[in-house]
Motif scaffolding. Sequence first.
Motif, short mmCIF file in Angstrom:
data_model
loop_
_atom_site.label_atom_id
_atom_site.label_comp_id
_atom_site.label_asym_id
_atom_site.label_seq_id
_atom_site.Cartn_x
_atom_site.Cartn_y
_atom_site.Cartn_z
N PHE A 227 0.80 -1.22 0.00
CA PHE A 227 0.00 0.00 0.00
C PHE A 227 0.84 1.28 0.00
N SER A 228 2.16 1.16 -0.11
CA SER A 228 3.08 2.31 -0.12
C SER A 228 2.92 3.19 1.12
N ILE A 229 2.64 2.56 2.27
CA ILE A 229 2.50 3.30 3.53
C ILE A 229 3.87 3.38 4.19
N ASP A 230 4.35 4.60 4.39
CA ASP A 230 5.66 4.83 4.99
C ASP A 230 5.59 5.22 6.46
N THR A 231 4.46 5.79 6.88
CA THR A 231 4.33 6.30 8.23
C THR A 231 3.03 5.80 8.84
N LEU A 232 3.11 5.33 10.08
CA LEU A 232 1.92 4.90 10.83
C LEU A 232 1.81 5.73 12.10
N MET A 233 0.58 5.99 12.51
CA MET A 233 0.33 6.60 13.81
C MET A 233 -0.35 5.54 14.66
N LEU A 234 0.25 5.22 15.78
CA LEU A 234 -0.31 4.21 16.68
C LEU A 234 -1.28 4.86 17.65
N GLU A 235 -2.48 4.32 17.74
CA GLU A 235 -3.47 4.82 18.68
C GLU A 235 -4.19 3.67 19.37
N GLY A 236 -3.50 2.54 19.50
CA GLY A 236 -4.17 1.36 19.99
C GLY A 236 -4.05 1.12 21.48
N GLY A 237 -3.28 1.90 22.18
CA GLY A 237 -3.12 1.69 23.61
C GLY A 237 -1.77 1.10 23.96
N GLY A 238 -1.56 0.87 25.24
CA GLY A 238 -0.27 0.45 25.77
C GLY A 238 0.26 -0.85 25.23
N PHE A 239 -0.60 -1.85 25.03
CA PHE A 239 -0.11 -3.13 24.54
C PHE A 239 0.30 -3.06 23.07
N LEU A 240 -0.46 -2.35 22.25
CA LEU A 240 -0.07 -2.17 20.85
C LEU A 240 1.22 -1.37 20.77
N ASN A 241 1.29 -0.27 21.50
CA ASN A 241 2.51 0.54 21.51
C ASN A 241 3.70 -0.27 22.00
N GLY A 242 3.49 -1.04 23.07
CA GLY A 242 4.56 -1.87 23.62
C GLY A 242 5.03 -2.93 22.64
N SER A 243 4.09 -3.49 21.88
CA SER A 243 4.45 -4.51 20.89
C SER A 243 5.29 -3.91 19.77
N PHE A 244 4.90 -2.75 19.28
CA PHE A 244 5.68 -2.08 18.24
C PHE A 244 7.06 -1.67 18.78
N LEU A 245 7.10 -1.17 20.00
CA LEU A 245 8.37 -0.78 20.61
C LEU A 245 9.26 -2.00 20.79
N ASN A 246 8.67 -3.12 21.21
CA ASN A 246 9.39 -4.37 21.42
C ASN A 246 10.08 -4.85 20.14
N GLU A 247 9.48 -4.56 18.99
CA GLU A 247 10.05 -4.98 17.71
C GLU A 247 10.88 -3.88 17.05
N GLY A 248 11.14 -2.81 17.78
CA GLY A 248 12.00 -1.74 17.24
C GLY A 248 11.36 -0.93 16.13
N LEU A 249 10.03 -0.80 16.15
CA LEU A 249 9.33 -0.14 15.06
C LEU A 249 8.88 1.28 15.37
N ILE A 250 9.27 1.81 16.50
CA ILE A 250 8.90 3.19 16.84
C ILE A 250 10.14 4.06 16.73
N ASP A 251 10.04 5.09 15.90
CA ASP A 251 11.17 6.01 15.77
C ASP A 251 10.84 7.42 16.25
N GLU A 252 9.57 7.69 16.52
CA GLU A 252 9.17 8.98 17.06
C GLU A 252 8.08 8.77 18.10
#
Length: 112
Positions: A32-57
């Motif tokens: 889908f050529s998506i380069d940027t995501l905004m996470l709004e799913g809560g602590g577990f979703l944010n923690g999962s993305f952080l755990n996989e090194g996918l948060i840069d901002e």
Amino acid sequence: MAHLKKIGISYIFGGKERLNFSLVVEKLKKLFSIDTLMLEGGGFLNGSFLNEGLIDELSLVLIPIADAESNSVTLFETSSYLNKTQPVNFYLKDIEKLEDGGLWLKYVTKRD
């Protein structure tokens, strides 16, 4: 899935046994050529993305309101099924003062 396909809604799979967020991000970029995501799913979703090194901002809006609830949500949560990772440092990039005394804090991450 047949219903989604019938009404024209796209979907992807992110793993066979377990959700793999790195795979999800890879597919979103490729399909889908998506380069940027905004996470709004809560602590577990944010923690999962952080755990996989996918948060840069990290963007936080602080509003001077207190509700004194004891069940407040957190930004990052973990659970027993996630691998334990090292703490992630966020470095302040910018601060913007908002109306009514709020602050918009913008951070970036630097992973080694």
